[in-house]
Write an enzyme that holds these catalytic residues in place. Structure first.
Site, mmCIF file in Angstrom:
data_model
loop_
_atom_site.group_PDB
_atom_site.id
_atom_site.type_symbol
_atom_site.label_atom_id
_atom_site.label_comp_id
_atom_site.label_asym_id
_atom_site.label_seq_id
_atom_site.Cartn_x
_atom_site.Cartn_y
_atom_site.Cartn_z
ATOM 1 N N ASP A 89 32.078 -31.969 19.681
ATOM 2 C CA ASP A 89 32.670 -30.943 20.273
ATOM 3 C C ASP A 89 31.524 -30.049 20.196
ATOM 4 O O ASP A 89 30.285 -30.125 19.008
ATOM 5 C CB ASP A 89 33.306 -30.215 18.259
ATOM 6 C CG ASP A 89 34.533 -30.761 18.382
ATOM 7 O OD1 ASP A 89 35.098 -31.193 18.828
ATOM 8 O OD2 ASP A 89 35.199 -30.063 17.637
ATOM 9 N N LYS A 152 36.003 -23.944 22.369
ATOM 10 C CA LYS A 152 36.387 -23.679 21.096
ATOM 11 C C LYS A 152 35.975 -22.343 19.990
ATOM 12 O O LYS A 152 34.913 -21.959 20.710
ATOM 13 C CB LYS A 152 36.130 -25.039 20.591
ATOM 14 C CG LYS A 152 35.780 -24.942 18.683
ATOM 15 C CD LYS A 152 35.185 -25.994 18.624
ATOM 16 C CE LYS A 152 35.068 -26.420 16.568
ATOM 17 N NZ LYS A 152 34.230 -27.285 16.199
ATOM 18 N N LYS A 182 40.621 -24.511 20.670
ATOM 19 C CA LYS A 182 40.885 -25.039 20.018
ATOM 20 C C LYS A 182 40.323 -23.813 18.918
ATOM 21 O O LYS A 182 39.143 -23.035 19.055
ATOM 22 C CB LYS A 182 39.944 -25.664 19.962
ATOM 23 C CG LYS A 182 39.787 -26.127 17.663
ATOM 24 C CD LYS A 182 38.958 -27.638 17.534
ATOM 25 C CE LYS A 182 38.347 -28.262 16.335
ATOM 26 N NZ LYS A 182 37.671 -29.062 15.735
#
Length: 217
Positions: A89, A152, A182
């Site tokens: 991430d 995300k 996300k």
């Protein structure tokens, strides 16, 4: 499967506090296995995990500010893959995007993608609470063009805020199912989770997973 089990399989059970110890991470993994979450997300210094209990292992890159050189993020991602991370991430350089250098954003995402190629999953944290709608769209398009797997919302560390239903909806509309979305940052209750899923989230970043799952209707 029950609704609780379905939602658990969307959760990256997360512990990113800088003071967290290896014992804390071991408890996180045990709890994630008990709850049936999809993965655990831990800081890079906690890798490799001694026992991941069969869970996917995610970590962060350029976290939490994103204010790192692209080559530093790439090196960090490559090391994390060597240390057993299944998913990365990464935080974009937010100032670069807000300055209008979308090509630079795409280039840094591509640098991390090349350092952590498939099957490693790459999620791109755009810190949506700091962005305009146009900037959110631009960040999502850059992520897709650079070969990312997910966009995300947030690190969960920025005072501007975490995930919002509006941001998730906009991100989901922009990537059109070609990338995952996300929602992370402030997703604490069963109601929060259901709202994010309804908005288009396909993964959830959650630190208080037990309370969230127990709060599902």
């Amino acid at each position: 499967m029950s609704r609780r089990a379905d939602v658990a399989q969307l959760i990256d059970h997360t512990l990113l506090k800088p003071e967290s110890t290896r014992a804390d991470v071991e408890r996180l993994v045990a709890e994630a296995a008990e709850l049936g979450t999809y993965s655990v997300c831990v800081s890079p210094n906690m890798l490799p995990l001694t026992d991941n209990r069969g869970l996917k292992v995610a970590t962060v890159c350029g976290f939490p500010s994103g204010a790192h050189k692209a080559q530093v993020k790439a090196a960090e991602a490559a090391q994390s893959v060597r240390d057993g991370a299944d998913e990365i991430d990464m935080v974009i350089d937010i100032a670069q995007l807000k300055s209008g250098d979308v090509a630079g954003t795409e280039a840094e995402i591509r640098a991390v993608r090349e350092a952590a190629p498939a099957p490693t999953v790459l999620k791109v944290i755009i810190e949506s609470a700091l962005l305009t709608d146009d900037e959110i769209v631009a960040a999502c398009r850059a992520s897709e063009a650079a070969g990312a797997d997910f966009v995300k919302t947030s690190t969960g560390m920025n005072p501007a805020g975490g995930a919002s239903v509006h941001a998730v909806e906009l991100m989901a509309q922009t990537v059109g199912g070609r990338l995952g979305v996300k929602a992370s940052g402030g997703v604490r209750t069963g109601e929060d989770a259901e709202a994010m899923i309804a908005a288009g989230a396909t993964r959830l970043g959650v630190s208080g997973s037990r309370a969230l799952l127990e709060g599902l209707k």
